[in-house]
Scaffold this motif. Sequence first.
Motif, PDB file in Angstrom:
ATOM      1  N   GLY A   1       0.816  -1.095   0.040  1.00  0.00           N
ATOM      2  CA  GLY A   1       0.072   0.165   0.190  1.00  0.00           C
ATOM      3  C   GLY A   1       0.818   1.232  -0.117  1.00  0.00           C
ATOM      4  O   GLY A   1       0.555   2.128  -0.651  1.00  0.00           O
ATOM      5  N   VAL A   2       1.675   1.361   0.899  1.00  0.00           N
ATOM      6  CA  VAL A   2       2.502   2.511   1.327  1.00  0.00           C
ATOM      7  C   VAL A   2       4.082   2.204   1.534  1.00  0.00           C
ATOM      8  O   VAL A   2       4.213   1.527   2.302  1.00  0.00           O
ATOM      9  N   SER A   3       4.659   3.185   0.739  1.00  0.00           N
ATOM     10  CA  SER A   3       6.263   3.101   0.936  1.00  0.00           C
ATOM     11  C   SER A   3       6.784   4.336   1.227  1.00  0.00           C
ATOM     12  O   SER A   3       6.538   5.202   0.344  1.00  0.00           O
ATOM     13  N   LYS A   4       7.601   4.557   2.136  1.00  0.00           N
ATOM     14  CA  LYS A   4       8.522   5.806   2.324  1.00  0.00           C
ATOM     15  C   LYS A   4       9.890   5.597   1.862  1.00  0.00           C
ATOM     16  O   LYS A   4      10.657   4.843   2.351  1.00  0.00           O
ATOM     17  N   ILE A   5      10.208   6.255   0.769  1.00  0.00           N
ATOM     18  CA  ILE A   5      11.498   5.865   0.036  1.00  0.00           C
ATOM     19  C   ILE A   5      12.596   6.933   0.191  1.00  0.00           C
ATOM     20  O   ILE A   5      13.588   6.776  -0.206  1.00  0.00           O
ATOM     21  N   ASP A   6      12.371   7.819   0.816  1.00  0.00           N
ATOM     22  CA  ASP A   6      13.654   9.005   1.027  1.00  0.00           C
ATOM     23  C   ASP A   6      14.144   8.420   2.215  1.00  0.00           C
ATOM     24  O   ASP A   6      14.136   8.907   3.411  1.00  0.00           O
ATOM     25  N   ILE A   7      15.089   7.479   2.148  1.00  0.00           N
ATOM     26  CA  ILE A   7      16.011   6.770   3.387  1.00  0.00           C
ATOM     27  C   ILE A   7      17.231   8.000   3.631  1.00  0.00           C
ATOM     28  O   ILE A   7      17.490   7.814   4.977  1.00  0.00           O
ATOM     29  N   ASP A   8      17.707   8.646   2.620  1.00  0.00           N
ATOM     30  CA  ASP A   8      18.684   9.788   3.234  1.00  0.00           C
ATOM     31  C   ASP A   8      18.261  11.091   3.296  1.00  0.00           C
ATOM     32  O   ASP A   8      17.242  11.492   2.270  1.00  0.00           O
ATOM     33  N   PRO A   9      18.651  11.829   4.097  1.00  0.00           N
ATOM     34  CA  PRO A   9      18.244  13.203   4.258  1.00  0.00           C
ATOM     35  C   PRO A   9      18.887  14.263   3.132  1.00  0.00           C
ATOM     36  O   PRO A   9      19.843  13.704   2.544  1.00  0.00           O
TER      37      PRO A   9
ATOM     38  N   THR B   1      -4.282   5.068  -8.121  1.00  0.00           N
ATOM     39  CA  THR B   1      -5.126   3.934  -8.128  1.00  0.00           C
ATOM     40  C   THR B   1      -4.745   3.150  -9.369  1.00  0.00           C
ATOM     41  O   THR B   1      -4.881   3.995 -10.544  1.00  0.00           O
ATOM     42  N   VAL B   2      -4.330   2.046  -9.092  1.00  0.00           N
ATOM     43  CA  VAL B   2      -4.253   0.993 -10.631  1.00  0.00           C
ATOM     44  C   VAL B   2      -5.385   0.543 -10.960  1.00  0.00           C
ATOM     45  O   VAL B   2      -6.135  -0.146 -10.033  1.00  0.00           O
ATOM     46  N   THR B   3      -5.944   0.502 -12.053  1.00  0.00           N
ATOM     47  CA  THR B   3      -6.975   0.104 -12.694  1.00  0.00           C
ATOM     48  C   THR B   3      -6.841  -0.763 -13.974  1.00  0.00           C
ATOM     49  O   THR B   3      -5.917  -0.467 -14.404  1.00  0.00           O
ATOM     50  N   GLY B   4      -7.736  -1.674 -13.948  1.00  0.00           N
ATOM     51  CA  GLY B   4      -7.596  -2.451 -15.430  1.00  0.00           C
ATOM     52  C   GLY B   4      -8.445  -1.805 -16.543  1.00  0.00           C
ATOM     53  O   GLY B   4      -9.125  -0.850 -16.437  1.00  0.00           O
ATOM     54  N   PRO B   5      -8.551  -2.677 -17.653  1.00  0.00           N
ATOM     55  CA  PRO B   5      -9.371  -1.968 -18.862  1.00  0.00           C
ATOM     56  C   PRO B   5     -10.917  -1.692 -18.395  1.00  0.00           C
ATOM     57  O   PRO B   5     -11.552  -0.918 -19.348  1.00  0.00           O
ATOM     58  N   ASP B   6     -11.362  -2.366 -17.507  1.00  0.00           N
ATOM     59  CA  ASP B   6     -12.647  -2.014 -17.223  1.00  0.00           C
ATOM     60  C   ASP B   6     -12.960  -0.981 -16.404  1.00  0.00           C
ATOM     61  O   ASP B   6     -14.165  -0.870 -15.642  1.00  0.00           O
ATOM     62  N   GLY B   7     -11.824  -0.385 -15.923  1.00  0.00           N
ATOM     63  CA  GLY B   7     -11.932   0.739 -14.762  1.00  0.00           C
ATOM     64  C   GLY B   7     -11.960   0.197 -13.278  1.00  0.00           C
ATOM     65  O   GLY B   7     -12.105   1.117 -12.639  1.00  0.00           O
ATOM     66  N   LYS B   8     -11.936  -1.050 -13.107  1.00  0.00           N
ATOM     67  CA  LYS B   8     -11.848  -1.520 -11.789  1.00  0.00           C
ATOM     68  C   LYS B   8     -10.529  -1.542 -11.105  1.00  0.00           C
ATOM     69  O   LYS B   8      -9.655  -1.771 -11.944  1.00  0.00           O
ATOM     70  N   PRO B   9     -10.854  -1.174  -9.819  1.00  0.00           N
ATOM     71  CA  PRO B   9      -9.107  -1.377  -9.166  1.00  0.00           C
ATOM     72  C   PRO B   9      -8.540  -2.699  -9.421  1.00  0.00           C
ATOM     73  O   PRO B   9      -8.975  -3.940  -9.296  1.00  0.00           O
TER      74      PRO B   9
ATOM     75  N   ASP C   1      -8.330  -2.185  -3.143  1.00  0.00           N
ATOM     76  CA  ASP C   1      -8.721  -0.833  -3.719  1.00  0.00           C
ATOM     77  C   ASP C   1      -7.861  -0.550  -4.691  1.00  0.00           C
ATOM     78  O   ASP C   1      -7.980   0.578  -5.418  1.00  0.00           O
ATOM     79  N   GLY C   2      -6.848  -1.120  -5.052  1.00  0.00           N
ATOM     80  CA  GLY C   2      -5.573  -0.556  -6.289  1.00  0.00           C
ATOM     81  C   GLY C   2      -4.900   0.343  -5.871  1.00  0.00           C
ATOM     82  O   GLY C   2      -4.187   0.903  -6.867  1.00  0.00           O
ATOM     83  N   LYS C   3      -4.863   0.916  -4.472  1.00  0.00           N
ATOM     84  CA  LYS C   3      -4.207   2.142  -4.283  1.00  0.00           C
ATOM     85  C   LYS C   3      -2.671   1.729  -3.974  1.00  0.00           C
ATOM     86  O   LYS C   3      -2.404   0.852  -3.412  1.00  0.00           O
ATOM     87  N   TYR C   4      -1.937   2.693  -4.440  1.00  0.00           N
ATOM     88  CA  TYR C   4      -0.478   2.663  -4.152  1.00  0.00           C
ATOM     89  C   TYR C   4      -0.055   4.227  -3.672  1.00  0.00           C
ATOM     90  O   TYR C   4      -0.807   5.303  -3.766  1.00  0.00           O
ATOM     91  N   GLU C   5       0.894   4.173  -2.632  1.00  0.00           N
ATOM     92  CA  GLU C   5       1.249   5.719  -2.230  1.00  0.00           C
ATOM     93  C   GLU C   5       2.892   5.561  -2.193  1.00  0.00           C
ATOM     94  O   GLU C   5       3.372   4.588  -1.422  1.00  0.00           O
TER      95      GLU C   5
ATOM     96  N   ASP D   1       1.959  17.177  -3.392  1.00  0.00           N
ATOM     97  CA  ASP D   1       1.116  16.076  -3.779  1.00  0.00           C
ATOM     98  C   ASP D   1       0.920  15.989  -5.379  1.00  0.00           C
ATOM     99  O   ASP D   1       0.639  16.752  -5.786  1.00  0.00           O
ATOM    100  N   ILE D   2       1.263  14.702  -5.734  1.00  0.00           N
ATOM    101  CA  ILE D   2       0.943  14.478  -7.141  1.00  0.00           C
ATOM    102  C   ILE D   2       0.316  13.099  -7.245  1.00  0.00           C
ATOM    103  O   ILE D   2       0.476  11.905  -6.918  1.00  0.00           O
ATOM    104  N   LYS D   3      -1.121  13.379  -7.742  1.00  0.00           N
ATOM    105  CA  LYS D   3      -1.880  11.997  -7.844  1.00  0.00           C
ATOM    106  C   LYS D   3      -1.784  11.539  -9.449  1.00  0.00           C
ATOM    107  O   LYS D   3      -1.978  12.241 -10.260  1.00  0.00           O
ATOM    108  N   PHE D   4      -1.199  10.547  -9.459  1.00  0.00           N
ATOM    109  CA  PHE D   4      -0.865   9.533 -10.809  1.00  0.00           C
ATOM    110  C   PHE D   4      -1.855   8.340 -10.969  1.00  0.00           C
ATOM    111  O   PHE D   4      -1.311   7.292 -10.408  1.00  0.00           O
ATOM    112  N   ASP D   5      -3.019   8.280 -11.378  1.00  0.00           N
ATOM    113  CA  ASP D   5      -3.448   7.109 -11.600  1.00  0.00           C
ATOM    114  C   ASP D   5      -2.912   6.323 -12.713  1.00  0.00           C
ATOM    115  O   ASP D   5      -2.741   6.891 -13.933  1.00  0.00           O
TER     116      ASP D   5
END
Length: 311
Positions: free
Chosen positions: A119-127, A139-147, A187-191, A283-287
């Motif tokens: 679901g969620v990953s914090k990737i800034d390891i270094d300051p 949200t990741v969806t398929g061709p039918d629009g479903k998550p 829910d197909g969500k990532y962050e 904040d960047i939303k990228f479906d």
Amino acid sequence: MSTKVFDTNEVQELLKAAVNLEGENGNLRFKAILHRLLSDLFKAIDDLDITPDEVWAGINYLNVLGQQGEAALLAAGLGLEKYLDIRMDAADRNAGINGGTPRTIEGPLYLAGAPVRDGVSKIDIDPDPDAGPLVIHGTVTGPDGKPVANAVVECWHANSKGFYSHFDPTGSQSQFNLRGAVRTGADGKYEFRTLMPVGYGCPPQGPTQQLLNAVDRHGNRPGHVHFFVTTPNFRKLTTQFNIEGDPLIWDDFAYATREELIPPVVEKAGGAALGLKADGYKDIKFDIALTALVHGKDNQVVNRNRASAAK
């Protein structure tokens, strides 16, 4: 030298012999490709009257290019990687495949083995004092629009100096800094919680920039974030988005910009509660919309050498 020799029987027989074109053994597909490429090179030498000095300068350049590990960088800079995308786009249209998030180039700086989190990953390891906090989500969806559940979304980008971990010439970044992977839930969500990247430039003394200098081109990219999205049920997506407002968005030396891949950057508050370095953040939303397998197969998987983490 105005004399043309390419069409002579001597040269044509030489080309056949060089790749053993008429031999029954060996890789027939490879022999056909090599014969064509070598023929095109010989003909260019004839047509452009390329001198022996120029030929050997090119061979020496290729030696340096390989020694510096910049062949994939040059492939992006000369539009070769973009050309492959253009061909795949055309193949999709011809096959009636529409929709989905547009593909764009992978680039040379992927590192396999980033830890996968749910679901969620914090990737800034270094300051990084010069980079503000950023949240990328969608949200990741398929061709039918479903998550789509259980899709693995991989993300990687540069730091505020334009360097990628593992490839950073200063050696100052942890191995998977600013790299991560998220597995989507039902829910197909990532962050990804990270820091704002900037673009990078080719190594200024390297062979790629040397070639670009000769044709009066810069070797810079706008700020961007790379993605792989993989799931057994849909085709793999290789893409990236550019950071809105970057002055090089439409002057990318790697030709990766696409109109649909410039999501809005929104100012938000509440970053402290998310574990970010400041309360105010970008904040960047990228479906992400995936496309169907072709006859049950994923025809988007590209086999190429990629760096991997040391065990």
